[in-house]
Design a protein around this motif. Structure first.
Motif, PDB file in Angstrom:
ATOM      1  N   MET A  59       0.806  -1.183   0.000  1.00 47.84           N
ATOM      2  CA  MET A  59       0.000   0.000   0.000  1.00 47.84           C
ATOM      3  C   MET A  59       0.862   1.265   0.000  1.00 47.84           C
ATOM      4  SD  MET A  59      -2.828   1.034   2.759  1.00 47.84           S
ATOM      5  CE  MET A  59      -3.136   2.716   3.065  1.00 47.84           C
ATOM      6  N   VAL A  60       1.914   1.271   0.814  1.00 43.33           N
ATOM      7  CA  VAL A  60       2.750   2.473   0.909  1.00 43.33           C
ATOM      8  C   VAL A  60       3.363   2.817  -0.442  1.00 43.33           C
ATOM      9  CG1 VAL A  60       4.825   3.444   1.989  1.00 43.33           C
ATOM     10  CG2 VAL A  60       3.193   2.164   3.358  1.00 43.33           C
ATOM     11  N   GLU A  61       3.699   1.815  -1.233  1.00 42.09           N
ATOM     12  CA  GLU A  61       4.298   2.064  -2.542  1.00 42.09           C
ATOM     13  C   GLU A  61       3.330   2.783  -3.476  1.00 42.09           C
ATOM     14  OE1 GLU A  61       4.315  -0.948  -1.074  1.00 42.09           O
ATOM     15  OE2 GLU A  61       6.422  -1.237  -0.620  1.00 42.09           O
ATOM     16  N   GLU A  62       2.031   2.673  -3.251  1.00 37.56           N
ATOM     17  CA  GLU A  62       1.029   3.308  -4.102  1.00 37.56           C
ATOM     18  C   GLU A  62       0.741   4.762  -3.713  1.00 37.56           C
ATOM     19  OE1 GLU A  62      -0.467   2.015  -6.844  1.00 37.56           O
ATOM     20  OE2 GLU A  62       0.972   0.376  -6.578  1.00 37.56           O
ATOM     21  N   LEU A  63       1.161   5.189  -2.553  1.00 37.91           N
ATOM     22  CA  LEU A  63       0.829   6.537  -2.084  1.00 37.91           C
ATOM     23  C   LEU A  63       1.291   7.650  -3.026  1.00 37.91           C
ATOM     24  CD1 LEU A  63       1.426   6.089   1.736  1.00 37.91           C
ATOM     25  CD2 LEU A  63      -0.766   6.285   0.558  1.00 37.91           C
ATOM     26  N   PRO A  64       2.540   7.638  -3.544  1.00 38.92           N
ATOM     27  CA  PRO A  64       2.953   8.717  -4.442  1.00 38.92           C
ATOM     28  C   PRO A  64       2.084   8.822  -5.699  1.00 38.92           C
ATOM     29  CG  PRO A  64       4.873   7.551  -3.649  1.00 38.92           C
ATOM     30  CD  PRO A  64       3.666   6.763  -3.212  1.00 38.92           C
ATOM     31  N   ALA A  65       1.561   7.723  -6.184  1.00 43.74           N
ATOM     32  CA  ALA A  65       0.697   7.758  -7.367  1.00 43.74           C
ATOM     33  C   ALA A  65      -0.596   8.522  -7.084  1.00 43.74           C
ATOM     34  CB  ALA A  65       0.386   6.338  -7.831  1.00 43.74           C
ATOM     35  N   HIS A  66      -0.958   8.618  -5.813  1.00 40.37           N
ATOM     36  CA  HIS A  66      -2.167   9.343  -5.411  1.00 40.37           C
ATOM     37  C   HIS A  66      -1.826  10.700  -4.801  1.00 40.37           C
ATOM     38  CE1 HIS A  66      -4.692   5.855  -6.167  1.00 40.37           C
ATOM     39  NE2 HIS A  66      -3.710   5.146  -5.638  1.00 40.37           N
ATOM     40  N   HIS A  67      -0.584  11.150  -5.049  1.00 43.00           N
ATOM     41  CA  HIS A  67      -0.081  12.442  -4.565  1.00 43.00           C
ATOM     42  C   HIS A  67      -0.137  12.544  -3.042  1.00 43.00           C
ATOM     43  CE1 HIS A  67       0.035  13.578  -8.719  1.00 43.00           C
ATOM     44  NE2 HIS A  67      -1.230  13.228  -8.837  1.00 43.00           N
ATOM     45  N   LEU A  68       0.177  11.437  -2.387  1.00 40.34           N
ATOM     46  CA  LEU A  68       0.229  11.393  -0.928  1.00 40.34           C
ATOM     47  C   LEU A  68       1.652  11.058  -0.502  1.00 40.34           C
ATOM     48  CD1 LEU A  68      -3.040   9.351  -0.363  1.00 40.34           C
ATOM     49  CD2 LEU A  68      -2.697  11.778   0.111  1.00 40.34           C
ATOM     50  N   PRO A  69       2.101  11.536   0.652  1.00 37.47           N
ATOM     51  CA  PRO A  69       3.473  11.252   1.096  1.00 37.47           C
ATOM     52  C   PRO A  69       3.663   9.765   1.372  1.00 37.47           C
ATOM     53  CG  PRO A  69       2.238  12.328   2.836  1.00 37.47           C
ATOM     54  CD  PRO A  69       1.354  12.334   1.624  1.00 37.47           C
ATOM     55  N   SER A  70       4.846   9.274   1.075  1.00 39.36           N
ATOM     56  CA  SER A  70       5.133   7.852   1.278  1.00 39.36           C
ATOM     57  C   SER A  70       5.807   7.572   2.611  1.00 39.36           C
ATOM     58  CB  SER A  70       6.004   7.312   0.142  1.00 39.36           C
ATOM     59  OG  SER A  70       7.224   8.004   0.113  1.00 39.36           O
ATOM     60  N   ASN A  71       6.026   8.607   3.411  1.00 42.48           N
ATOM     61  CA  ASN A  71       6.626   8.374   4.730  1.00 42.48           C
ATOM     62  C   ASN A  71       5.508   8.219   5.767  1.00 42.48           C
ATOM     63  OD1 ASN A  71       5.930  11.084   4.564  1.00 42.48           O
ATOM     64  ND2 ASN A  71       7.570  11.756   5.891  1.00 42.48           N
ATOM     65  N   TRP A  72       4.825   7.100   5.689  1.00 41.35           N
ATOM     66  CA  TRP A  72       3.697   6.806   6.581  1.00 41.35           C
ATOM     67  C   TRP A  72       4.071   5.687   7.515  1.00 41.35           C
ATOM     68  CZ3 TRP A  72       0.974   2.554   7.882  1.00 41.35           C
ATOM     69  CH2 TRP A  72      -0.173   2.769   8.630  1.00 41.35           C
ATOM     70  N   PRO A  73       3.664   5.730   8.738  1.00 40.24           N
ATOM     71  CA  PRO A  73       3.056   6.869   9.419  1.00 40.24           C
ATOM     72  C   PRO A  73       4.110   7.915   9.734  1.00 40.24           C
ATOM     73  CG  PRO A  73       3.316   5.060  10.973  1.00 40.24           C
ATOM     74  CD  PRO A  73       3.766   4.561   9.624  1.00 40.24           C
ATOM     75  N   ARG A  74       3.748   9.150   9.519  1.00 45.07           N
ATOM     76  CA  ARG A  74       4.695  10.254   9.681  1.00 45.07           C
ATOM     77  C   ARG A  74       5.168  10.382  11.123  1.00 45.07           C
ATOM     78  NH1 ARG A  74       2.972  15.397   6.165  1.00 45.07           N
ATOM     79  NH2 ARG A  74       4.632  14.926   4.708  1.00 45.07           N
ATOM     80  N   CYS A  75       6.442  10.588  11.264  1.00 40.99           N
ATOM     81  CA  CYS A  75       7.045  10.808  12.577  1.00 40.99           C
ATOM     82  C   CYS A  75       6.693  12.231  13.017  1.00 40.99           C
ATOM     83  CB  CYS A  75       8.562  10.644  12.484  1.00 40.99           C
ATOM     84  SG  CYS A  75       9.419  11.035  14.017  1.00 40.99           S
ATOM     85  N   PRO A  76       6.081  12.408  14.192  1.00 43.20           N
ATOM     86  CA  PRO A  76       5.710  13.759  14.602  1.00 43.20           C
ATOM     87  C   PRO A  76       6.913  14.669  14.852  1.00 43.20           C
ATOM     88  CG  PRO A  76       5.260  12.193  16.364  1.00 43.20           C
ATOM     89  CD  PRO A  76       5.672  11.404  15.160  1.00 43.20           C
ATOM     90  N   GLU A  77       8.062  14.092  15.189  1.00 38.68           N
ATOM     91  CA  GLU A  77       9.254  14.904  15.429  1.00 38.68           C
ATOM     92  C   GLU A  77       9.995  15.247  14.139  1.00 38.68           C
ATOM     93  OE1 GLU A  77      11.734  13.209  18.449  1.00 38.68           O
ATOM     94  OE2 GLU A  77      10.019  12.812  19.749  1.00 38.68           O
ATOM     95  N   HIS A  78       9.856  14.415  13.121  1.00 36.94           N
ATOM     96  CA  HIS A  78      10.565  14.613  11.848  1.00 36.94           C
ATOM     97  C   HIS A  78       9.625  14.272  10.690  1.00 36.94           C
ATOM     98  CE1 HIS A  78      13.419  13.137  14.998  1.00 36.94           C
ATOM     99  NE2 HIS A  78      14.002  14.277  14.677  1.00 36.94           N
ATOM    100  N   PRO A  79       8.519  14.994  10.513  1.00 39.10           N
ATOM    101  CA  PRO A  79       7.493  14.597   9.542  1.00 39.10           C
ATOM    102  C   PRO A  79       7.941  14.611   8.083  1.00 39.10           C
ATOM    103  CG  PRO A  79       7.024  16.771  10.418  1.00 39.10           C
ATOM    104  CD  PRO A  79       8.164  16.214  11.219  1.00 39.10           C
TER     105      PRO A  79
END
Length: 54
Positions: A1-21
């Motif tokens: 699923m994470v590999e598909e995120l950029p194709a949908h214009h979504l960030p691929s660093n999921w789940p985002r680190c709150p200290e280093h998003p």
């Protein structure tokens, strides 16, 4: 699923680190017998797995 995120214009660093998003996603680890999301730099638990909110 994470590999598909950029194709949908979504960030691929999921789940985002709150200290280093903008740098890296959180890492799943077991800490004190609990499954948690941690910052991979500090190894500090951020949230329990299944406990993230939007």
């Amino acid at each position: 699923m994470v590999e598909e995120l950029p194709a949908h214009h979504l960030p691929s660093n999921w789940p985002r680190c709150p200290e280093h998003p903008d740098n890296h996603p959180m890492a799943a680890k077991v800490v004190d017998g609990r499954a948690v999301w941690t910052c991979p730099r500090g190894d500090r638990p951020v949230a329990g797995i299944g406990g993230l909110t939007r």
